[in-house]
Design a protein around this motif. Sequence first.
Motif, PDB file in Angstrom:
ATOM      1  N   ILE A   1      -7.623  -7.063  -3.839  1.00  0.00           N
ATOM      2  CA  ILE A   1      -7.164  -6.647  -2.508  1.00  0.00           C
ATOM      3  C   ILE A   1      -8.121  -5.605  -1.938  1.00  0.00           C
ATOM      4  O   ILE A   1      -8.447  -5.641  -0.745  1.00  0.00           O
TER       5      ILE A   1
ATOM      6  N   LYS B   1     -11.001  -7.381  -0.591  1.00  0.00           N
ATOM      7  CA  LYS B   1     -10.666  -8.041   0.667  1.00  0.00           C
ATOM      8  C   LYS B   1     -10.678  -7.044   1.821  1.00  0.00           C
ATOM      9  O   LYS B   1     -11.173  -7.344   2.912  1.00  0.00           O
ATOM     10  N   VAL B   2     -10.138  -5.854   1.590  1.00  0.00           N
ATOM     11  CA  VAL B   2     -10.127  -4.810   2.628  1.00  0.00           C
ATOM     12  C   VAL B   2     -11.568  -4.433   2.980  1.00  0.00           C
ATOM     13  O   VAL B   2     -11.910  -4.323   4.161  1.00  0.00           O
TER      14      VAL B   2
ATOM     15  N   GLY C   1      -5.126  -7.016   9.749  1.00  0.00           N
ATOM     16  CA  GLY C   1      -5.078  -7.534   8.382  1.00  0.00           C
ATOM     17  C   GLY C   1      -5.510  -6.493   7.367  1.00  0.00           C
ATOM     18  O   GLY C   1      -4.906  -6.354   6.293  1.00  0.00           O
TER      19      GLY C   1
ATOM     20  N   LYS D   1      -2.687  -3.854   6.901  1.00  0.00           N
ATOM     21  CA  LYS D   1      -1.589  -4.343   6.063  1.00  0.00           C
ATOM     22  C   LYS D   1      -1.956  -4.236   4.585  1.00  0.00           C
ATOM     23  O   LYS D   1      -1.127  -3.820   3.761  1.00  0.00           O
ATOM     24  N   ARG D   2      -3.178  -4.579   4.247  1.00  0.00           N
ATOM     25  CA  ARG D   2      -3.596  -4.529   2.841  1.00  0.00           C
ATOM     26  C   ARG D   2      -3.763  -3.081   2.362  1.00  0.00           C
ATOM     27  O   ARG D   2      -3.437  -2.770   1.225  1.00  0.00           O
TER      28      ARG D   2
ATOM     29  N   MET E   1      -0.375  -1.879   1.624  1.00  0.00           N
ATOM     30  CA  MET E   1       0.097  -2.462   0.379  1.00  0.00           C
ATOM     31  C   MET E   1      -0.444  -1.672  -0.826  1.00  0.00           C
ATOM     32  O   MET E   1       0.291  -1.371  -1.769  1.00  0.00           O
ATOM     33  N   LEU E   2      -1.733  -1.340  -0.770  1.00  0.00           N
ATOM     34  CA  LEU E   2      -2.344  -0.552  -1.844  1.00  0.00           C
ATOM     35  C   LEU E   2      -1.722   0.845  -1.916  1.00  0.00           C
ATOM     36  O   LEU E   2      -1.469   1.369  -3.005  1.00  0.00           O
TER      37      LEU E   2
END
Length: 100
Positions: free
Chosen positions: A41, A44-45, A70, A73-74, A77-78
């Motif tokens: 993740i 991805k960020v 997007g 959001k990640r 989440m982290l």
Amino acid sequence: MAKKNSINNDFLKSVRNDLSPKVYDLVLKLVNENREDMAKIVLKVDYLLEYTSNCIKARDYDEARETLDGARKRIDMLKNEGEDVSYLEYLYEGINKKCK
């Protein structure tokens, strides 16, 4: 058990040259905690922030805003998992200021 690093871990070896040192340190910490899912993740960020920066350079602000959502959001989440994402937030805020 020995700590994982780019010499004895294929995942870390594949991403080492593509990441900034601070992001790589976060990925390394997560991999050593057996949290490769969270490390992916983070990757991805990092990619989304880089892509957003390229969109801004190309003056594609709609795509940049969508990609920033997007990434946000990640990052959240982290953060909810208790990870230190201060550097990713710093990058996010810098790119967000450039997005009109």
